[in-house]
Design an enzyme around this catalytic site. Structure first.
Site, PDB file in Angstrom:
ATOM      1  N   HIS A  32      11.208  13.851  20.764  1.00  0.00           N
ATOM      2  CA  HIS A  32       9.873  13.336  20.407  1.00  0.00           C
ATOM      3  C   HIS A  32       8.903  14.293  21.108  1.00  0.00           C
ATOM      4  O   HIS A  32       8.791  14.256  22.330  1.00  0.00           O
ATOM      5  CB  HIS A  32       9.751  11.900  20.928  1.00  0.00           C
ATOM      6  CG  HIS A  32       8.376  11.324  20.882  1.00  0.00           C
ATOM      7  ND1 HIS A  32       8.037  10.261  20.078  1.00  0.00           N
ATOM      8  CD2 HIS A  32       7.248  11.636  21.568  1.00  0.00           C
ATOM      9  CE1 HIS A  32       6.761   9.944  20.262  1.00  0.00           C
ATOM     10  NE2 HIS A  32       6.256  10.766  21.166  1.00  0.00           N
TER      11      HIS A  32
ATOM     12  N   ASN B   2      15.040   2.988  21.343  1.00  0.00           N
ATOM     13  CA  ASN B   2      13.979   2.383  22.183  1.00  0.00           C
ATOM     14  C   ASN B   2      13.894   0.880  21.968  1.00  0.00           C
ATOM     15  O   ASN B   2      12.845   0.323  21.662  1.00  0.00           O
ATOM     16  CB  ASN B   2      12.618   3.066  21.952  1.00  0.00           C
ATOM     17  CG  ASN B   2      12.079   2.918  20.546  1.00  0.00           C
ATOM     18  OD1 ASN B   2      12.840   2.697  19.599  1.00  0.00           O
ATOM     19  ND2 ASN B   2      10.771   3.034  20.389  1.00  0.00           N
TER      20      ASN B   2
ATOM     21  N   HIS C   7       9.788  13.857  13.763  1.00  0.00           N
ATOM     22  CA  HIS C   7       8.458  13.608  13.178  1.00  0.00           C
ATOM     23  C   HIS C   7       7.367  14.640  13.516  1.00  0.00           C
ATOM     24  O   HIS C   7       6.328  14.299  14.086  1.00  0.00           O
ATOM     25  CB  HIS C   7       7.967  12.194  13.496  1.00  0.00           C
ATOM     26  CG  HIS C   7       8.041  11.729  14.934  1.00  0.00           C
ATOM     27  ND1 HIS C   7       7.647  12.490  16.000  1.00  0.00           N
ATOM     28  CD2 HIS C   7       8.444  10.551  15.456  1.00  0.00           C
ATOM     29  CE1 HIS C   7       7.800  11.798  17.118  1.00  0.00           C
ATOM     30  NE2 HIS C   7       8.303  10.619  16.806  1.00  0.00           N
TER      31      HIS C   7
ATOM     32  N   ASP D  89      10.704   7.178  10.334  1.00  0.00           N
ATOM     33  CA  ASP D  89      10.061   6.639  11.545  1.00  0.00           C
ATOM     34  C   ASP D  89       9.599   5.205  11.286  1.00  0.00           C
ATOM     35  O   ASP D  89       8.533   4.784  11.760  1.00  0.00           O
ATOM     36  CB  ASP D  89       8.897   7.525  12.018  1.00  0.00           C
ATOM     37  CG  ASP D  89       8.503   7.199  13.465  1.00  0.00           C
ATOM     38  OD1 ASP D  89       9.200   6.398  14.117  1.00  0.00           O
ATOM     39  OD2 ASP D  89       7.501   7.754  13.937  1.00  0.00           O
TER      40      ASP D  89
ATOM     41  N   HIS E 215      15.816   8.273  11.264  1.00  0.00           N
ATOM     42  CA  HIS E 215      14.834   7.818  12.265  1.00  0.00           C
ATOM     43  C   HIS E 215      14.281   6.442  11.890  1.00  0.00           C
ATOM     44  O   HIS E 215      13.266   6.345  11.199  1.00  0.00           O
ATOM     45  CB  HIS E 215      13.711   8.859  12.312  1.00  0.00           C
ATOM     46  CG  HIS E 215      12.796   8.716  13.474  1.00  0.00           C
ATOM     47  ND1 HIS E 215      12.196   9.804  14.051  1.00  0.00           N
ATOM     48  CD2 HIS E 215      12.359   7.647  14.173  1.00  0.00           C
ATOM     49  CE1 HIS E 215      11.431   9.393  15.056  1.00  0.00           C
ATOM     50  NE2 HIS E 215      11.518   8.085  15.137  1.00  0.00           N
TER      51      HIS E 215
ATOM     52  N   ASP F 217      13.081   8.898  21.977  1.00  0.00           N
ATOM     53  CA  ASP F 217      11.970   8.718  21.030  1.00  0.00           C
ATOM     54  C   ASP F 217      11.067   7.541  21.378  1.00  0.00           C
ATOM     55  O   ASP F 217      11.522   6.484  21.796  1.00  0.00           O
ATOM     56  CB  ASP F 217      12.483   8.536  19.605  1.00  0.00           C
ATOM     57  CG  ASP F 217      11.330   8.407  18.635  1.00  0.00           C
ATOM     58  OD1 ASP F 217      10.500   9.319  18.585  1.00  0.00           O
ATOM     59  OD2 ASP F 217      11.223   7.361  17.956  1.00  0.00           O
TER      60      ASP F 217
HETATM   61  O1  DOR Z   1       4.436   5.455  16.010  1.00  0.00           O
HETATM   62  C1  DOR Z   1       5.476   5.407  16.628  1.00  0.00           C
HETATM   63  N1  DOR Z   1       6.118   4.239  16.790  1.00  0.00           N
HETATM   64  N2  DOR Z   1       5.993   6.528  17.163  1.00  0.00           N
HETATM   65  C2  DOR Z   1       7.056   6.506  17.976  1.00  0.00           C
HETATM   66  O2  DOR Z   1       7.479   7.545  18.429  1.00  0.00           O
HETATM   67  C3  DOR Z   1       7.686   5.216  18.357  1.00  0.00           C
HETATM   68  C4  DOR Z   1       7.434   4.210  17.313  1.00  0.00           C
HETATM   69  C5  DOR Z   1       7.781   2.800  17.746  1.00  0.00           C
HETATM   70  O3  DOR Z   1       8.858   2.583  18.308  1.00  0.00           O
HETATM   71  O4  DOR Z   1       7.007   1.896  17.451  1.00  0.00           O
END
Ligand code: DOR
Length: 461
Positions: free
Chosen positions: A193, A109, A246, A319, A75, A166
């Site tokens: 997510h 993303n 997460h 993450d 991730h 996500d």
């Molecule tokens: O804190 C986060 N940031 N959670 C997510 O699910 C996406 C991520 C991001 O892309 O910044």
């Protein structure tokens, strides 16, 4: 001799040199032993008590260290294409290898998102030129908008094994059910997510004692639990496997534990920050600690740690979410959620799960300590399997450290203490919650496809 399978997309070509990793303790899924490791042409060729150093070999000192299969991050947000000011595949790969990772799964993303073959191929090509193996996750829905399914078959044909929107959960249960049906047919895994958008709406931090004290709108644990519960029901209905991204709170982990006990094909990951930091970090309204899902209560942190010890959690995944300073330094309600994780995952997981470091946020309840090997398993061979990057999945990650195996390795120092200085972070962004803090545990060397890309804690290119 049978032909080797073709290198999976995104894998580096084997490095033609010879490397001896000397004097360490080899740790992999098969056990722990004192041994030197000889690497040549991208493969491990010997693991023996004392190896005579061949002429021309690069010698990596592993005294006091663990020699393990490279860490695998399920991730990571690499931000390319679209937000290269925050991170690139190259800069993230440098942070990854400095953190002991030999492979990362790039989250979709991006801008544009990885919801079609062209963008997936672009990220794979950037990954092939980077310092580690880069696999891509595809989006479940077009534009990650939650309305229409992305062309999952086209992406699966490129080797994409994980699909996720996500950054957002798939809100429409009917669509998620159809996605699971497709996923089962394609032999791929959906990674959710878990956030019910309506329940979470407007929240800036965990809803609890601290949000009440600070006067900030909260995201209740129920926002996560509701989607985990719905998706477990959908897994039961479809028989398709599901990976939960997460997870951050006690209630969701109990739901996953029950699903596993019932024999359902579910896996779960937790992030290092949810193992270590609590919602009390928001006391100064610092957006550095804004993350989604949010940092939870001390009781949740203890539950996350316990779930790692009991087998409910299958992987620790970073993450890693770089954000450029001008966005992350905005006021709390405007700043994007997310924090860096690649370079600090190993020491943070070691402290939380093996040493049970109370300074990192446990609530004082007894949590069984994991062995160092179990901590490494959560960061290496177990996520490699979930991502389909292990040998059974046609990949080259996760070990074991044995003659004939691909040489994707890390050399981890469990005792070295260091302070996380901004200058030591390879990411283009600086949003590490560990900035200025002292951690115990570091990465001495990382070997990718036989090439020592990190030697003595320094990236070699
Ligand atoms: O804190 C986060 N940031 N959670 C997510 O699910 C996406 C991520 C991001 O892309 O910044």
């Amino acid at each position: 001799m049978p032909d080797r399978p073709p290198a999976p997309a995104g894998a580096a070509a084997p490095w033609p040199g010879t490397v001896v990793i000397r004097g360490g303790t080899v740790v992999d899924e098969t056990g722990t032993r004192q041994a030197d490791v000889l690497v040549r042409d991208g493969r491990v060729v010997a693991v023996e008590k004392r190896i005579t150093i061949p002429g021309g070999a690069t010698v990596l000192d592993a005294g006091g260290c663990l020699v393990a299969p490279g860490l695998v991050d399920l991730h990571a947000h690499l931000r390319q294409p679209g937000a290269e000011e925050a991170e690139t595949v190259e800069s993230a790969s440098r942070a990854a290898v400095l953190g002991g990772f030999t492979a990362v799964v790039a989250m979709p993303n991006t801008d544009p998102p990885v919801d079609n073959a062209a963008v997936a191929l672009e990220v794979l090509a950037l990954g092939a030129a980077s310092l580690c193996r880069v696999a891509v996750a595809g989006a479940i829905t077009v534009g990650r908008a939650g309305e229409r399914l992305a062309p999952m078959g086209e992406l699966a044909a490129l080797g994409v094994r994980l699909f996720t929107d996500d950054g957002a959960g798939v809100q429409d249960g009917g669509l998620m059910r159809r996605a699971l049906d497709y996923a089962r047919g394609l032999g791929v895994t959906l990674a959710q997510h878990c956030e019910d958008r309506a329940i979470a709406a407007g929240g800036l931090m965990h809803e609890g004692e601290w949000s009440a004290r600070l006067g900030l709108p909260g995201v209740p644990a129920a926002a996560e639990e509701a989607m985990v519960a719905r998706d477990i029901a959908l897994v039961a209905a479809t028989g398709a496997p599901m990976h939960f991204l997460h997870l951050s709170c006690a209630g969701s982990l109990s739901l996953v534990a029950a699903a596993k006990a019932a024999g359902m094909p579910v896996t779960a990951e937790v992030a290092p920050h949810h193992l270590a930091l609590t919602d009390a970090e928001l006391a100064a309204y610092d957006p550095l600690f804004k993350v989604n899902p949010p940092l939870r209560s001390a009781a949740d942190v203890a539950a996350v740690r316990r779930a790692c010890a009991t087998g409910t959690v299958d992987a620790v995944a970073t993450d890693h979410a770089p954000h450029a300073a001008n966005t992350k330094e905005a006021p709390l309600d405007e700043a994007p959620p997310g924090m860096l994780g690649l370079q600090t995952a190993w020491p943070v997981a070691l402290a939380a799960l093996h040493r049970g470091d109370p300074g990192l946020g446990a609530d004082g309840e007894a949590v069984p300590a994991l062995s160092v090997a179990d901590v490494i398993g959560l960061l290496s061979w177990r996520p490699a399997r979930i991502a389909g990057l292990d040998r059974a999945g046609g990949g080259d990650q996760g070990g074991p450290v044995a003659a004939g195996e691909p040489a994707n390795l890390c050399v981890l120092d469990p005792a070295h203490t260091w302070t996380v200085e901004a200058g030591a972070l390879a990411s283009r962004s600086g949003n590490s919650p560990w900035r200025g803090r002292t951690l115990t545990g570091s990465v001495r060397h990382t070997v990718v496809a036989g090439e020592p890309v990190v030697i003595g804690g320094e990236a070699q290119r």
